[in-house]
Design an enzyme around this catalytic site. Structure first.
Site, short mmCIF file in Angstrom:
data_model
loop_
_atom_site.label_atom_id
_atom_site.label_comp_id
_atom_site.label_asym_id
_atom_site.label_seq_id
_atom_site.Cartn_x
_atom_site.Cartn_y
_atom_site.Cartn_z
N GLU A 128 34.29 -1.56 53.10
CA GLU A 128 33.32 -1.25 52.04
C GLU A 128 32.47 -0.08 52.49
O GLU A 128 32.10 0.01 53.67
CB GLU A 128 32.36 -2.42 51.76
CG GLU A 128 32.91 -3.62 51.07
CD GLU A 128 31.84 -4.69 50.81
OE1 GLU A 128 32.22 -5.79 50.40
OE2 GLU A 128 30.63 -4.42 51.04
N GLU A 153 27.82 -4.25 38.71
CA GLU A 153 27.98 -5.70 38.50
C GLU A 153 26.61 -6.32 38.20
O GLU A 153 25.79 -6.49 39.10
CB GLU A 153 28.61 -6.35 39.73
CG GLU A 153 29.99 -5.81 40.07
CD GLU A 153 30.51 -6.34 41.39
OE1 GLU A 153 30.96 -7.50 41.43
OE2 GLU A 153 30.44 -5.60 42.39
N LYS A 203 25.25 -9.56 40.23
CA LYS A 203 25.14 -9.59 41.69
C LYS A 203 23.78 -10.14 42.08
O LYS A 203 22.76 -9.82 41.49
CB LYS A 203 25.31 -8.18 42.28
CG LYS A 203 26.72 -7.67 42.38
CD LYS A 203 27.55 -8.38 43.45
CE LYS A 203 27.09 -8.16 44.85
NZ LYS A 203 27.44 -6.83 45.40
N GLU A 257 21.79 -3.84 44.27
CA GLU A 257 23.13 -4.43 44.40
C GLU A 257 23.92 -4.35 43.09
O GLU A 257 25.15 -4.41 43.10
CB GLU A 257 23.02 -5.89 44.85
CG GLU A 257 22.45 -6.07 46.24
CD GLU A 257 23.43 -5.68 47.35
OE1 GLU A 257 24.63 -5.56 47.05
OE2 GLU A 257 22.98 -5.49 48.48
#
Length: 338
Positions: free
Chosen positions: A259, A310, A313, A319
């Site tokens: 990541e 997202e 999250k 995030e």
């Protein structure tokens, strides 16, 4: 003879660059995301040849059939304890790997960012990581897939006690890390590591943004222990991981960056401009064959985090904003993956 050597060199470089295609992590923690089939189609239309998923999602696996997309698939932390039973690991391989013979599995990440620090939520899983890795690896070997599919676990910089200068890299808990690193070394398996210069930047009292975004002009850090010169934080963080591994018998264990990303909203320097700069420069950097100051002359297999913003999250608001695409499938930065 000279012309043949030149041709061979060009071929080797071409193969290295071909293998350097970046992947993108396919997180699904949103209530407004495209379907799994639409998501796989978006990977293909953008020339994204590698994907990471965070559990064996059957809809995604079915959508990946016959696409040729290479897959890193996680075993979630919550499932690790069960896989300390070898029979359960065999069943897991049967149900989630062998059932999909036309999916191109490449890595199995046995747990993500498990941290033995008792103050961390994931410390409850620390005793299950290595046994689960061993059992899944053995189950793959029993069915002849261990050379094709590599077992590892996804670590992160939070496991390091020291990361500056990079040569000082060391794990906080060798009792946790060393057996894992030695298992990887003995079986010629890679380590997976989540590398985030964004979070390194936040923790840097000097707040050197160009160093974090790959835009610094020249050397920013010279390691006093070995004289290696660093012009970007990504390389420094990655080499700190390599140094930590070398201290516990893993000097030759390759690291795959599982990541790396930069948020576009709701945080310090979390802007569309900075995120786009980071992703573009990261892609260019890891596709090349310069490597890092410590590990020169190689591409760096890297997975961008993440495919979509997202909205479900947990954690800090940033995030929710790591996507390189919006949920409506619009590209946020116009990145080139080919």
């Amino acid at each position: 003879m000279a012309s043949m050597l030149i041709l061979l060199g060009l071929l080797v470089n071409l193969l290295m660059l071909t293998d350097a295609n970046v992947g993108v992590c396919n997180g699904r923690l949103g209530n407004n995301l495209p379907s799994e089939q639409e998501t796989v189609a978006l990977y293909r239309s953008n020339g994204i040849s590698r994907m990471r998923i965070y559990d064996p999602n059957s809809a995604t696996l079915n959508a990946l059939r016959d696409t040729g997309i290479e897959l890193m698939m996680d075993i979630p932390n919550r499932d690790l304890e069960g896989l300390t039973d070898p029979n359960a690991a065999r069943a897991w391989v049967r149900d989630n790997i062998q059932r999909y013979p036309n999916v191109k599995f490449k890595y199995i990440a046995v747990g993500n960012e498990v941290d033995p620090d008792p103050s961390k939520y994931t410390s409850r899983y620390k005793n299950y990581v290595l046994p689960a890795m061993q059992n899944v690896h053995n189950a793959l070997r029993e069915v002849g897939l261990d050379n094709q599919i590599k077992v590892s676990t996804a670590t992160y910089t939070g496991l390091l006690r020291d990361a500056y200068p990079p040569s000082q890299g060391a794990f906080k808990d060798n009792g946790f890390a060393e057996p894992i690193v030695r298992f990887l070394a003995e079986n010629k398996l890679p380590m997976l590591a989540n590398i985030y210069p964004y979070f390194g930047y936040l923790g840097d009292p000097n707040k050197n943004l160009p160093y974090a975004l790959f835009t610094a002009q020249g050397t920013v850090v010279t390691d006093p222990n070995n004289g290696l010169q660093y012009s970007n934080l990504f390389d420094a963080m990655l080499d700190a991981h390599y140094a930590a591994q070398a201290r516990v018998g893993g000097g030759d264990v390759e690291i795959v960056v599982s990541e790396s990303g930069w948020p576009s909203d709701n945080g310090v320097e979390a802007t569309v401009g900075n995120a786009g700069t980071y992703y573009r420069n990261l892609i260019n950097h890891v596709r090349g064959t310069a490597g890092t100051p410590l590990k020169r002359g190689r591409s760096i297999e890297t997975y961008l985090f993440a495919m979509f913003d997202e909205n479900n999250k947990d954690g800090d608001a940033t995030e929710k904003h790591f996507g390189v695409f919006s949920p409506n499938k619009d590209s946020k930065y116009g990145l080139s993956f080919n």
